[in-house]
Design an enzyme around this catalytic site. Structure first.
Site, PDB file in Angstrom:
ATOM      1  N   SER A  42     -17.043 -16.055   0.957  1.00 41.30           N
ATOM      2  CA  SER A  42     -18.286 -15.312   0.866  1.00 41.30           C
ATOM      3  C   SER A  42     -19.460 -16.300   0.864  1.00 41.30           C
ATOM      4  O   SER A  42     -19.629 -17.044   1.823  1.00 41.30           O
ATOM      5  CB  SER A  42     -18.273 -14.426  -0.378  1.00 41.30           C
ATOM      6  OG  SER A  42     -19.266 -13.450  -0.311  1.00 41.30           O
ATOM      7  N   ASP A  64     -15.617  -5.108   6.054  1.00 44.53           N
ATOM      8  CA  ASP A  64     -16.271  -5.846   4.972  1.00 44.53           C
ATOM      9  C   ASP A  64     -17.686  -5.304   4.750  1.00 44.53           C
ATOM     10  O   ASP A  64     -18.488  -5.225   5.684  1.00 44.53           O
ATOM     11  CB  ASP A  64     -16.325  -7.334   5.331  1.00 44.53           C
ATOM     12  CG  ASP A  64     -16.621  -8.212   4.135  1.00 44.53           C
ATOM     13  OD1 ASP A  64     -17.348  -7.773   3.228  1.00 44.53           O
ATOM     14  OD2 ASP A  64     -16.127  -9.352   4.108  1.00 44.53           O
ATOM     15  N   HIS A  78     -13.971  -6.895   2.156  1.00 47.27           N
ATOM     16  CA  HIS A  78     -14.332  -8.176   1.559  1.00 47.27           C
ATOM     17  C   HIS A  78     -13.260  -8.732   0.630  1.00 47.27           C
ATOM     18  O   HIS A  78     -12.999  -9.924   0.617  1.00 47.27           O
ATOM     19  CB  HIS A  78     -15.634  -7.996   0.774  1.00 47.27           C
ATOM     20  CG  HIS A  78     -16.352  -9.273   0.476  1.00 47.27           C
ATOM     21  ND1 HIS A  78     -16.885 -10.080   1.452  1.00 47.27           N
ATOM     22  CD2 HIS A  78     -16.631  -9.885  -0.693  1.00 47.27           C
ATOM     23  CE1 HIS A  78     -17.475 -11.116   0.897  1.00 47.27           C
ATOM     24  NE2 HIS A  78     -17.337 -11.034  -0.407  1.00 47.27           N
TER      25      HIS A  78
END
Length: 716
Positions: A568, A653, A688
């Site tokens: 991330s 995501d 995610h």
């Protein structure tokens, strides 16, 4: 991008032993397969007099539902096929790794019970099942079990299923819970009658997943998200049996840089709405007995002032950074909440960060961080205090679930790189503790077989950067061993150490695992965070490089055996450090990486963008644009050699959209001058956080391990 801190740590790095023999181990022979080449469709971005041509902007079309949607999906599938072809020789090794890691997990297990309002609540898992059952027992642990929610059953037929936000009504008869079936963190709230088993027709879509009960047992408050941008925009009120389309908006956030949420005070007296950005917060409240009341502001928001509110019997406690960079503890009367009425209890300290407070009727427990490590400080009503101390060189300790306001027992968690996750109950009166549960490693685990250290690397400006590391006993500092360095460094998120049974597969093959507490996190106080954000963001990247160089200098590893991992915002870190120091790393794994910083932050239709201006800056302002452009990984790819790379993403995501890593990989393919491998793995069903099942994620871990094991020549 992004905020959700991402601690999956696909931890890949590698070695078989710590002796010179490992130098002659042959790396995996990559097949001679042709990598996919993405189409070039030039798109011009013009802003602040600066023109940039983006050849892969079209990859946003699946997200935007544009004309090239099908082409995007075809490209992602082609990259997956290429990865599978190149890694085919490791298929059996991946399967063996998956079995090895899964075998350490206790399949039939049960969480520690949490007592609230007359019931003991817990979850339990069963052999072979991916999910869990949420249960309770009334009054005694010997009472009959009630299965409140069988998530194993509910998840049948779904590639992804997440149930969260379990909230019991004050009369103990109703359960509200949120469900996400596509992995975009948009939850539908359902309500179940625990006496009859009926799930009501009430279904509230596009929420954060958690409902908060008023004391009338028929009114819930919840956070409503924008279905496109996913921003938390409104707090709404729903009455059982009503059509959710008619739910009343009780708060509408006008500042799209703030996140909002709703909760209930621990003593059950108040419903609290919190609006908070990186720099500013504001709380509103009503009496939980009167859900029809209008919410009142606790104290008005003020620039650069953050505060959290905790009601106790006769006052409010406030943790705030008002005139206190590292925060302080204050109090005010129940009927005089404006800031001029706040009185200091614990003053600001330059060397101690006050992270949060846990209120009880007779005690307050503070989580304080000094020199990067957490201490728990107990305040008594008579004004005296004491600390719960911990002895390992690197550890993580934190307050756990403590829903009972009148309790005299503190539930806290503890772990380290060598100590499995542990839950303790601490008697605040007697100052003694009981280990309630420790993560069991099936097959046996001896912490004495592993060694942990805490080091400090020195940045060019003199900053001391903490590094925690762990390795198998017998390790020799001769530079021959591989080392995985993990980093994040954003949002003030602390990357504390933790135990991983999965990680044993790496340690037992002779490598070192390390975590760098670089600037942008908050491990060394609020200033540590502020020195790694906005116009100081590059400190995050140079700190990480400094840590890598230090570990090489100290002979924990060498350039040929140093690996890096981040996800991330930590994926942004990976992209930046391979641009700045490409020859330092033999291999890098970037998970769901936020690498197209400028384009994403310019597009306010992309989820969460406006919430993050205080973290990265708003590129519509020229100074922020210029600085952001100077480090954004996608913008700074050059014709040069790059390390071996494995990049992961998820088609659904919601935090970092799939097109960022996809564009990055496509551009790297055309620019890099080396013969190192470059892989993109897109999970076509998840988002995610990856797979929702408790075992499925291990397949992703096994892939990552196999990738770097291949680079090291480790075959079993």
């Amino acid at each position: 991008m992004k905020c959700i801190l991402y601690t999956l740590m696909i931890c890949c790095a590698v070695s078989a032993c710590n002796n010179p023999k490992r130098k002659i181990m042959e790396p995996y022979k990559w097949p001679d397969a042709k990598a996919p080449i993405a189409d070039i469709i030039p798109h011009k971005r013009v802003i602040h007099g600066d023109t940039v041509t983006d050849n892969y902007y079209w990859m946003i079309d699946y997200f935007k539902k544009g004309p090239d949607s099908t082409k995007v999906v075809d490209y992602l599938k082609a990259e997956n096929t290429y990865l599978n072809t190149m890694m085919r020789g490791t298929d059996q090794f991946q399967a063996d790794l998956f079995k090895e890691m899964k075998a350490r997990i206790k399949e039939k297990d049960e969480s520690v019970t949490v007592f609230k309002n007359g019931y003991f609540y817990y979850s339990r898992t069963e052999d072979g099942k991916q999910y869990f059952k949420y249960c309770r027992k009334k009054g005694s642990l010997s009472a009959a079990e009630e299965i409140l929610l069988d998530v194993d059953d509910l998840a049948k037929g779904h590639a992804y299923y997440s149930a969260t936000g379990f909230s019991i009504s004050p009369d103990n008869n109703l359960l509200a819970f949120g469900v996400d079936k596509v992995s975009r963190r948009q939850y539908t709230i359902h309500i179940k009658n625990l006496e009859t088993g009926e799930v009501y027709k009430d279904a509230v879509a596009n929420t954060s997943g958690r409902a908060v009960w008023a004391n009338d047992n028929k009114t819930i408050f919840y956070t409503a998200n924008n279905p496109a941008t996913l921003l938390s925009e409104k707090i709404k009120k729903h009455t059982l049996g009503a059509d959710s389309h008619s739910d009343v908006v009780v708060y509408d956030e006008k500042d799209n840089t703030n996140y909002i949420g709703v909760g209930k005070s621990k003593n059950g007296r108040y419903i609290l709405i919190n609006s908070q950005g990186t720099l500013t917060s504001e709380t509103r409240m009503i009496d939980a007995d009167h859900p029809e009341a209008a919410f009142k502001v606790f104290t008005s928001r003020s620039k650069d002032v953050l505060y959290d509110v905790m009601p106790v019997d006769d006052k409010f406690l406030i943790v705030t950074n008002w005139n206190a960079k590292n925060f302080r503890l204050m109090e005010c009367p129940l009927d005089q909440t404006a800031r001029e009425n706040w009185k200091e209890i614990i003053p600001h300290r330059k060397d101690v960060l006050l992270e949060n407070a846990e209120e009880f009727q007779d005690y307050v427990v503070l989580s304080e961080r000094k020199n990067g490590l957490t201490d728990l400080r107990v305040l008594k009503k008579d004004g005296s205090d004491y600390y719960i101390k911990f002895d390992e060189p690197a550890y993580d300790a934190g307050v756990g679930a403590n829903p009972e306001y009148k309790s005299k027992t503190l539930r806290y968690s503890y772990t380290s790189l060598t100590t499995p996750s542990s839950t303790y109950d601490y008697n605040l009166e007697k100052k003694d503790q009981k280990l309630m549960k420790q993560q069991e490693v099936v097959g046996g685990y001896d912490p004495k077989e592993y060694v942990t250290e805490r080091l400090f690397a020195t940045a060019k400006d003199g900053a001391k950067i903490p590094i925690a590391l762990v390795y198998k006993k017998g390790f020799k500092k001769n530079g021959n061993s591989p080392l995985l360095l993990y980093g994040y460094g954003s949002y003030g998120a602390n990357m504390d150490v933790y135990f991983s049974s999965v990680r044993l597969s790496l340690l037992d093959r002779g490598f070192v695992f390390a975590i760098a507490n670089i600037r942008g996190g908050q491990e060394l106080g609020r200033q540590w965070y502020e020195d790694g954000k906005l116009m100081k963001k590059k400190n995050t990247f140079t700190d990480f490089i400094t840590c890598g160089e230090y570990l090489i200098d100290q002979k924990y590893t060498s350039k040929g055996h140093l690996y890096a991992n981040g996800g991330s915002a930590g994926g942004l870190l990976m992209g930046a450090v391979i641009n700045l120091a490409p020859d330092l790393w033999n291999g890098v794994i970037a998970d769901v990486p936020f690498v197209d910083v400028v384009n994403t932050m310019l597009d306010e239709s992309i989820p969460l963008t406006t919430n993050e201006f205080d973290e990265w800056g708003n590129p519509k302002q020229k100074a922020a644009y210029d600085y952001m452009k100077s480090y954004s990984p996608y913008e700074n790819i050059e014709k040069k050699a790059y390390p071996n790379l494995l990049v992961t993403t998820g088609l659904h995501d919601s935090q970092v959209q799939y097109f960022e890593p996809a564009k990055w990989v496509a551009k790297l393919r055309t620019m890099k001058t080396d013969k190192n491998v470059l892989f993109l793995k897109t999970n076509m069903e998840f988002g995610h956080g990856g797979a929702s099942g408790r075992f499925d994620y291990l397949k992703e871990e096994a892939l990552g391990y196999a990738f770097l094991f291949a680079l090291e020549g480790i075959k079993k």
